[in-house]
Enzyme design. Structure first.
Site: not given
Ligand SMILES: [Zn+2]
Ligand SMILES: [Zn+2]
Length: 340
Positions: A107-108, A105, A300, A225, A202, A103
């Site tokens: 942090d990915h 976000h 994670h 996630d 998510h 996805h």
């Molecule tokens: Zn994440």
């Molecule tokens: Zn996420």
């Protein structure tokens, strides 16, 4: 300092030519450290290149899992800091074939630009394939725009024969799974390696997906996630390895209460919104148990399991629901699935 290095420095003091040879050897080993043999291996290799979360952690990059099988090298996600872990793990960066995004976000996807650029510099022969659900084309186009000046400069500086423009950048490979909560689609199938994208939950973030890798009777699943999801259970059925996210809700609740107590209302609101779209360690154990996987690897992790208490809490909670092996993932950790 290693004894051999110390001895060499002494030698350096005695003879300048010895020092030059030392430096040459260091440079040579650095330039040749990418482990190309992984591409010839009959096994499926998994390397954790980011087991952290958006929270800062000096020992963990954000989300990233490297997978090598059948001569193909992929990443699942490329969170901030993860490219450095890929490189430090001596992976064959010039052979990176693609990135599967779960996805969007940050942090990915934060290090996607590094994955695109550095694998090109390392000798990648074609644009990087970036797989993902709808929206991946927009992410790839954004990085292309951000990196356009860099590509122009490198091609002009080194010449197209050495930094071919045709191999620069990335191509978006977008797959729409439809609305069914357990929808899936095969997104890569070559040389015996099959990669299946499946929907996860998510919410309110949509779309969000996980990936299953099947290779010669062995299998790896990366959850992405998600809150506890029947779709993950379905698609992780019988997997050898399940890399699953985990958020220890009890710690988060305490963080929210503390933030409120000291007047940090905004932080309390943001932190309070998070647990509902993640999976607790115990729930990750329940997913692994229901799916009948052999080995659960937590990644994670929120909060970062940087001390004994938090580590024990993650481990104990997951093991309370799962009879198989549980590992708390760490950056650089490796797993090998030999063909059946
Ligand atoms: Zn994440
Ligand atoms: Zn996420």
């Amino acid at each position: 300092m290693a004894r051999s290095s110390l001895a060499c420095l002494v030698a350096c003091a005695l003879a300048a030519s010895g020092c030059e040879r030392f430096v040459e050897r260091q440079v040579e080993s650095t330039l040749q450290r990418a482990d190309q043999s992984l591409l010839e291996s009959p096994a499926l290799h998994v390397v954790l290149c980011g087991t952290g979360s958006p929270l800062p952690d000096p020992d963990r990059a954000a989300a990233c899992t490297a997978v090598i099988a059948g001569g193909h090298f992929f990443l699942v996600d490329a969170g901030p800091g993860s490219w450095e872990q890929v490189d430090l793990a001596n992976l064959p960066t010039g052979a990176l074939r693609g990135v599967f995004l779960t996805h969007f976000h940050s942090d990915h996807v934060g290090d996607l630009g590094e994955a695109i650029t550095q694998s090109w510099i390392a000798g990648r022969a074609q644009p990087l394939d970036v797989y993902g659900p709808p929206g991946v084309a927009r992410v790839v186009a954004g990085f292309a725009e951000a990196l356009a000046a860099d590509v122009e400069a490198r091609v002009a500086h080194h010449g197209d024969a050495y930094m071919p423009r045709a191999a620069a950048g990335a191509v978006a490979r977008e797959t729409a799974l439809g609305d069914a909560p357990n929808a899936s689609a095969v997104v890569f199938d070559q040389d015996g390696l099959r990669v299946t994208m499946f929907a996860v939950d998510h919410e309110p973030v949509r779309p969000a997906v996980g990936y299953r890798f099947d290779w010669k009777g062995r299998s790896l699943v990366v959850s992405g996630d998600t809150r506890k999801s029947a779709s993950v259970i379905e698609h992780a059925k019988g997997a050898d390895l399940l890399v699953h996210e985990a958020l220890a809700a009890s710690f988060t609740e305490r963080a929210v209460a503390t933030a409120k107590r000291i007047g940090m209302e905004r932080l309390a609101k943001l932190a309070g919104d998070i647990p509902s779209y993640h999976t607790t360690p115990r729930e990750a154990g329940e997913v692994a148990q229901a799916a009948g996987v052999a080995h659960l690897v937590l990644s994670h992790m929120v909060p970062a399991p940087s001390n004994f208490l938090v580590r024990r809490s993650f481990q104990k909670d997951a093991e309370s629901a799962f009879s198989g092996e549980v590992t708390l993932g760490e950056d650089g950790m490796r797993f090998l699935l030999a063909p059946e």
